[in-house]
Structures are given as structure tokens and as C-alpha cells.
Motif scaffolding. Structure first.
Motif, PDB file in Angstrom:
ATOM      1  N   SER A 125       0.884  -1.267   0.148  1.00 11.83           N
ATOM      2  CA  SER A 125       0.014  -0.104  -0.023  1.00 11.83           C
ATOM      3  C   SER A 125       1.017   1.485   0.002  1.00 11.83           C
ATOM      4  O   SER A 125       1.918   1.177   0.398  1.00 11.83           O
ATOM      5  CB  SER A 125      -1.136   0.037   1.087  1.00 11.83           C
ATOM      6  N   ASP A 126       0.361   2.198  -0.601  1.00 16.72           N
ATOM      7  CA  ASP A 126       1.037   3.357  -0.498  1.00 16.72           C
ATOM      8  C   ASP A 126       1.345   4.203   0.780  1.00 16.72           C
ATOM      9  O   ASP A 126       1.678   5.320   0.852  1.00 16.72           O
ATOM     10  CB  ASP A 126       0.653   4.467  -1.771  1.00 16.72           C
ATOM     11  N   GLN A 127       0.392   3.909   1.714  1.00 12.73           N
ATOM     12  CA  GLN A 127       0.297   4.585   2.976  1.00 12.73           C
ATOM     13  C   GLN A 127       1.548   4.711   3.612  1.00 12.73           C
ATOM     14  O   GLN A 127       2.233   3.615   3.516  1.00 12.73           O
ATOM     15  CB  GLN A 127      -0.550   3.970   3.774  1.00 12.73           C
ATOM     16  N   VAL A 128       1.661   5.613   4.056  1.00  8.70           N
ATOM     17  CA  VAL A 128       3.388   6.005   5.160  1.00  8.70           C
ATOM     18  C   VAL A 128       2.740   5.813   6.188  1.00  8.70           C
ATOM     19  O   VAL A 128       2.365   6.408   7.140  1.00  8.70           O
ATOM     20  CB  VAL A 128       3.845   7.727   4.547  1.00  8.70           C
ATOM     21  N   ASN A 129       2.918   4.400   6.643  1.00  9.49           N
ATOM     22  CA  ASN A 129       2.391   4.017   7.871  1.00  9.49           C
ATOM     23  C   ASN A 129       2.961   2.416   8.419  1.00  9.49           C
ATOM     24  O   ASN A 129       3.619   1.626   7.574  1.00  9.49           O
ATOM     25  CB  ASN A 129       0.987   3.907   7.835  1.00  9.49           C
ATOM     26  N   ALA A 130       2.825   2.482   9.755  1.00  2.31           N
ATOM     27  CA  ALA A 130       3.072   1.138  10.067  1.00  2.31           C
ATOM     28  C   ALA A 130       2.385   1.066  11.497  1.00  2.31           C
ATOM     29  O   ALA A 130       1.934   2.008  12.026  1.00  2.31           O
ATOM     30  CB  ALA A 130       4.550   0.890  10.517  1.00  2.31           C
ATOM     31  N   PHE A 131       2.375  -0.350  11.828  1.00  5.54           N
ATOM     32  CA  PHE A 131       1.367  -0.143  13.206  1.00  5.54           C
ATOM     33  C   PHE A 131       1.887  -1.584  14.095  1.00  5.54           C
ATOM     34  O   PHE A 131       2.600  -2.545  13.557  1.00  5.54           O
ATOM     35  CB  PHE A 131      -0.041  -0.325  13.032  1.00  5.54           C
ATOM     36  N   ALA A 132       1.574  -1.794  15.491  1.00  5.19           N
ATOM     37  CA  ALA A 132       1.988  -2.820  16.024  1.00  5.19           C
ATOM     38  C   ALA A 132       0.572  -2.946  16.919  1.00  5.19           C
ATOM     39  O   ALA A 132      -0.040  -2.177  17.650  1.00  5.19           O
ATOM     40  CB  ALA A 132       3.007  -2.934  16.919  1.00  5.19           C
ATOM     41  N   LEU A 133       0.292  -4.203  17.258  1.00  6.25           N
ATOM     42  CA  LEU A 133      -1.167  -4.591  17.841  1.00  6.25           C
ATOM     43  C   LEU A 133      -0.705  -5.421  19.175  1.00  6.25           C
ATOM     44  O   LEU A 133       0.168  -6.094  19.221  1.00  6.25           O
ATOM     45  CB  LEU A 133      -2.160  -5.170  16.915  1.00  6.25           C
TER      46      LEU A 133
END
Length: 261
Positions: free
Chosen positions: A90-98
Motif C-alpha cells: 500500500s502507498d500509505q506511509v504507515n506502520a502499526f503494532a497490535l
């Protein structure tokens, strides 16, 4: 809300008042680690079903290498054994942790995080949200405020999870469209910066690159909507100032730098 339910929540809140974050901040935590891990795992499965997962072997190996180097610095968690890392195309400039040890990185982030040190900065920050129980804190606040999440336990079965999925995923930081909303407060974001910087430095990455990363983020947001990763974060100048101060206080870790590039 009934008097009984309010009283039960008030008692739970008082019992949880002694909880504190990694920086010593008092927290309201109404839910157990196992409950939060279960929610994180269910939400992550939803994301993998709805979003395109990258099949680029080289890219996956690179992100996995950086993420695993950082997670090796994290003590074993009581509610899960291993961290799972997925790269979303995806082109989203992002990351996450759950909660539950689930890490997602969007390929768009790699256009801004230009090297492994900068990527480690972001991953360390997101893991810090998990270690500091920020999702539990937000979900607890939603429950106590009675903002649509009408549950007294988050140990949900499949049908209950489906019913409350929107509210649950929003509290975890995930939107139903499954873009990451990151609705954490600025205090939580600053806390994740501090804890995350220590994690990436312990792993052998260069903490000075954290400042370069946020300069890159600032450039990426000029004249357009900021990257999703910046949605509720402190201003660039505030973040850069705080990171610089934190770097000066870091121990001199004698860790060999990973070779992930």
C-alpha cells in the motif's frame, strides 16, 4: 448506563489506578493482557483478509530483519510467544503494532524511512505502544466513558467480536476501512518515541537517524495531507527536539548493528 454497571467500572478503575506506563505515568487499564492479545490477533486477521499483502521476498526479508532485531530487545510477553510481521502492499506511509505481537508495515513507509535505522525508529515506536499498553488504555477510556462499546469483557467470541468490531478496532488504532487511524494522544505518542528509541538503540541501530526520519516526514507532508503516521503526533519540531534530548540520555549500548540492508 445502569448504577450497577457504573459502579463495577468505577471499582475496576480504582483497582487499575496503580498501573503505570514505562515512563511512570499513571494509567487506567481495565482489561487483561490475554484479552488484549485476543483482540489484536482477531483484528490482524481481518486486516490480512482485507488488504493486499506484499509478496516481494527481498522487501519482506528486509522488514523482517529490522523488526526481529528490535523485538529481540523486548522481554518475553506473558500473553504471546512470538511477534508476527506482515508487509502490506500500500502507498500509505504507515506502520502499526497490535497487542498479541502483531506488526504491520506498509510499503509506502519505505519511501520515507530511507534506511534500516529509520525503519527501526518507526517499528520501535509502534512496538512501544504495545509495551506501554496504550491500546488497553484507550479501550478502557472508551469503556468507562460508555462511548458505544457496550461490553464488560473483551474476551469476545466470533459473533460478539463482529458486533463490536468497529469500536474495538478504532480503540486499537485501526479503522474499519482498515487504514490506521492512530488515535493515541500526544502524551502516548511522546512516550512511544522515548521507549521506541531505546529499543532501536539496544538493537544496534543508530538513534541519530530518528531525527532524519522525522525531517523526511516533514518534507513528505509539505503542501499536502500529512502521512497517516503523523495524524495525532506532536509537531515535527517538538518531536525532533524531544528525540535529540532523549538521545543524549541513552546508554552507550555495545550492540553490533544488524545488517538488514
Amino acid at each position: 448506563m445502569s448504577w450497577f454497571k457504573f459502579s463495577a467500572l468505577a471499582i475496576a478503575a480504582s483497582l487499575s489506578a496503580c498501573s503505570s506506563s514505562p515512563t511512570g505515568r499513571n494509567q487506567l487499564l481495565l482489561f487483561s493482557d490475554s484479552d488484549m492479545s485476543s483482540l489484536g490477533a482477531q483484528s490482524f486477521e481481518q486486516m490480512k483478509q482485507k488488504q493486499k499483502v506484499s509478496t516481494d521476498t527481498k522487501l519482506n526479508n528486509y522488514v523482517q530483519c529490522v523488526a526481529m532485531a528490535v523485538t529481540r530487545q523486548v522481554p518475553r510477553q506473558p500473553s504471546f510467544q512470538d511477534w508476527e510481521v506482515v508487509v502490506f502492499d500500500s502507498d500509505q506511509v504507515n506502520a502499526f503494532a497490535l497487542p498479541g505481537g502483531k506488526i504491520g508495515v506498509y510499503t509506502g513507509l519505505l519511501k520515507v524511512a530511507e534506511n534500516e535505522d529509520q525503519l527501526a525508529t518507526v517499528i520501535g515506536h509502534e512496538i512501544a505502544h504495545v509495551l506501554a499498553d496504550h491500546s488497553n488504555e484507550r479501550l478502557s477510556q472508551s469503556q468507562l466513558a460508555n462511548t458505544g462499546l457496550q461490553i464488560t469483557s473483551v474476551a469476545l467470541g466470533a459473533s460478539e467480536y463482529a458486533q463490536y468490531r468497529e469500536a474495538t478496532m478504532a480503540a486499537l488504532g485501526l479503522g474499519v476501512q482498515v487504514g490506521v487511524l492512530l488515535p493515541y494522544g500526544r502524551t502516548q505518542e511522546s512516550e512511544a518515541d522515548i521507549v521506541g528509541l531505546d529499543l532501536m538503540a539496544k538493537a544496534g541501530f543508530d538513534p541519530r537517524e530518528s531525527v532524519t526520519l522525522w525531517h523526511n516526514m516533514a518534507k513528505a507532508s509539505q503542501g499536502q495531507q500529512p502521512p497517516e503516521l503523523l495524524s495525532t503526533h506532536p509537531s515535527h519540531n517538538t518531536r525532533i527536539r524531544d528525540l535529540t534530548q532523549t538521545m543524549q540520555q541513552l546508554p552507550n549500548y555495545a550492540t553490533v548493528k544488524p545488517n538488514c540492508g
